[in-house]
Enzyme design. Structure first.
Site, PDB file in Angstrom:
ATOM      1  N   GLU A   1       0.860  -1.191   0.000  1.00 31.70           N
ATOM      2  CA  GLU A   1       0.000   0.000   0.000  1.00 31.70           C
ATOM      3  C   GLU A   1       0.895   1.239   0.000  1.00 31.70           C
ATOM      4  O   GLU A   1       1.411   1.632   1.033  1.00 31.70           O
ATOM      5  CB  GLU A   1      -0.946   0.012   1.198  1.00 31.70           C
ATOM      6  CG  GLU A   1      -1.966   1.138   1.064  1.00 31.70           C
ATOM      7  CD  GLU A   1      -2.949   1.212   2.221  1.00 31.70           C
ATOM      8  OE1 GLU A   1      -3.986   1.867   2.053  1.00 31.70           O
ATOM      9  OE2 GLU A   1      -2.673   0.630   3.285  1.00 31.70           O
TER      10      GLU A   1
ATOM     11  N   ALA B   1     -10.131   7.888   1.321  1.00 34.44           N
ATOM     12  CA  ALA B   1      -8.886   8.377   0.708  1.00 34.44           C
ATOM     13  C   ALA B   1      -8.933   8.375  -0.813  1.00 34.44           C
ATOM     14  O   ALA B   1      -8.001   7.945  -1.487  1.00 34.44           O
ATOM     15  CB  ALA B   1      -7.686   7.582   1.210  1.00 34.44           C
TER      16      ALA B   1
ATOM     17  N   ARG C   1     -22.387  15.789 -10.349  1.00 32.30           N
ATOM     18  CA  ARG C   1     -21.783  16.294 -11.584  1.00 32.30           C
ATOM     19  C   ARG C   1     -20.359  15.796 -11.784  1.00 32.30           C
ATOM     20  O   ARG C   1     -19.817  15.888 -12.879  1.00 32.30           O
ATOM     21  CB  ARG C   1     -21.802  17.830 -11.598  1.00 32.30           C
ATOM     22  CG  ARG C   1     -23.204  18.427 -11.724  1.00 32.30           C
ATOM     23  CD  ARG C   1     -23.160  19.919 -11.999  1.00 32.30           C
ATOM     24  NE  ARG C   1     -24.504  20.462 -12.139  1.00 32.30           N
ATOM     25  CZ  ARG C   1     -25.216  20.965 -11.134  1.00 32.30           C
ATOM     26  NH1 ARG C   1     -24.698  21.022  -9.920  1.00 32.30           N
ATOM     27  NH2 ARG C   1     -26.436  21.424 -11.340  1.00 32.30           N
TER      28      ARG C   1
ATOM     29  N   ASP D   1      -8.252  -3.725   7.151  1.00 27.57           N
ATOM     30  CA  ASP D   1      -7.297  -2.598   7.162  1.00 27.57           C
ATOM     31  C   ASP D   1      -6.827  -2.350   8.600  1.00 27.57           C
ATOM     32  O   ASP D   1      -6.591  -1.217   9.007  1.00 27.57           O
ATOM     33  CB  ASP D   1      -7.932  -1.338   6.574  1.00 27.57           C
ATOM     34  CG  ASP D   1      -6.920  -0.249   6.243  1.00 27.57           C
ATOM     35  OD1 ASP D   1      -5.700  -0.552   6.204  1.00 27.57           O
ATOM     36  OD2 ASP D   1      -7.328   0.910   6.053  1.00 27.57           O
TER      37      ASP D   1
ATOM     38  N   ALA E   1      -7.026   6.139  11.011  1.00 31.03           N
ATOM     39  CA  ALA E   1      -5.730   5.474  10.800  1.00 31.03           C
ATOM     40  C   ALA E   1      -5.921   3.967  10.850  1.00 31.03           C
ATOM     41  O   ALA E   1      -5.564   3.300  11.823  1.00 31.03           O
ATOM     42  CB  ALA E   1      -4.728   5.939  11.849  1.00 31.03           C
TER      43      ALA E   1
END
Length: 382
Positions: A129, A219, A226, A273, A307
């Protein structure tokens, strides 16, 4: 070693079967309906739910450990601890740090992979990552170490890891991204995340061979009517599968439901995660060289940025059932089968089928882990 799991609710690719499973030599020997009447040692599952072991393709750590620690003893502890949440396989996920830190982590993960014990969850490979992300969407990554992708850089990391890097999270709009995607998409899964890419950028990268979206809703550029952004592209592009953190914090329950309604059960990966504070007390913990404050169910940097998570896979599955109103029978592939197919290991993992690895998790009606079976070895927790 040969034994029988009897009186089970078995979740196969086709249906839920009330029956039994015979395990022999770390493999699933057979799956049958009804009652076992042979002479093998039997273990009554009391109509508990038996699913394929969970596969977490995006996890940074937990139980006091982090993959960037480059600590073999810590890796053993973490792998054993993951069995408590039903995770039998995972991709060790790195962070955006210095080249030396990443190289050290990769070499340690390589060494661990080659000599890993069968007593814990199995490290299948590595999810890189960063550091090839956007400095404008770093999230909890360290912006000091963001860099541009190149084939030479990726091949250097891959050589250090002995070709264990299976997924790379990258920003498709940055300089060099098109070239590495064109050149390497057949050998690595490129997942788009930590990105300022537009709707068109994401779709163009998908046409070049990018396959995944990293932690959907986090993120990246949001959906607007639009400017549909990265998330609009993730919803509407059938060639893209998406990770999702289902802790009720990273995404609103309704957003999880929307994702499921659009992508369906075959195009979503439940991930944690998770960072090192999973399974630990509230307090201050390190993530990629930055202090993270963990209170209750959240992990945040000093400025409030999320985090990672402290989510367990079984908790994520329970939450997903609640948020979507769907059944365990419908949802279980988001924890295992989809991941196995994406990694090309569906011939041996990801579903309860004769001949596959005996990697199983036994859940009660509330998705609590009763027992995890890894390569045929039973680990009881409740």
């Amino acid at each position: 070693m040969e034994y029988v799991l009897t009186n089970c609710l078995i979740y196969t690719e086709d249906k839920v079967e009330h029956g039994y499973i015979i395990v022999e030599n770390q493999k699933i020997k057979c799956v049958e309906a009804g009652h076992y009447r042979g002479a093998l040692e039997c273990h009554d599952m009391h109509k508990q739910h038996i699913l394929p072991g969970f596969i977490d393709i995006h996890i940074h750590g937990g139980y006091g450990q982090d993959f960037m620690d480059a600590d073999l003893t810590g890796l053993q502890h973490l792998s054993r601890s993951l069995l408590t949440e039903g995770t039998t396989s995972y991709l060790a996920t790195t962070m955006t740090q210095s080249e030396s830190a990443i190289m050290t982590a990769l070499s340690t993960l390589r060494d661990y992979h080659h000599h890993q014990s069968s007593e814990g969850a199995e490290m299948l490979g590595i999810h890189l990552e960063g550091p090839f992300i956007s400095e404008h969407k770093v999230g909890a990554q360290n912006p000091m170490f963001v860099e541009r992708p190149s084939r030479a850089r990726i091949e250097k990391f891959q050589a250090q890891a002995d070709h264990l890097i299976k997924i790379i999270t990258f920003a498709p709009e940055v300089d060099g991204a098109d070239e590495v995607l064109d050149q390497l998409h057949d050998s690595i899964i490129f997942s788009m995340g930590h990105t300022g890419a537009t709707f068109d950028d994401i779709n163009e990268a998908a046409a070049r061979g990018a396959k995944h979206i990293t932690h959907l809703y986090n993120a990246a550029t949001p959906f607007e009517h639009r400017q549909p952004g990265a998330f609009g592209a993730a919803w509407t592009n059938d060639d893209l599968a998406a990770e999702i953190i289902v802790d009720g914090i990273h995404s609103h329950p309704a957003a999880v439901d929307i994702a499921y309604r659009i992508k369906g059960r075959d195009r979503l990966f439940l991930i944690t995660d998770a960072m090192r504070a999973k399974g630990m007390r509230s307090g201050i913990y390190d993530l990629g060289g930055q202090d993270v404050t963990v209170t209750h169910n959240t992990a945040r940097l000093k400025d409030g940025t999320l985090a990672g998570s402290i989510l367990r896979m079984n908790q994520g599955l329970r939450n997903m059932m609640q948020y979507t109103g769907r059944t365990l029978e419908e949802l279980w592939p988001v924890t295992s089968l989809n991941q196995a197919e994406a990694l090309g290991i569906e011939d041996r993992k990801g579903s309860i089928t004769e001949g596959k690895d005996a990697d199983l998790v036994v859940l009660d009606d509330d998705c609590n882990v009763i027992m995890t079976i890894k390569h045929g070895v039973m680990h009881r927790f409740n």
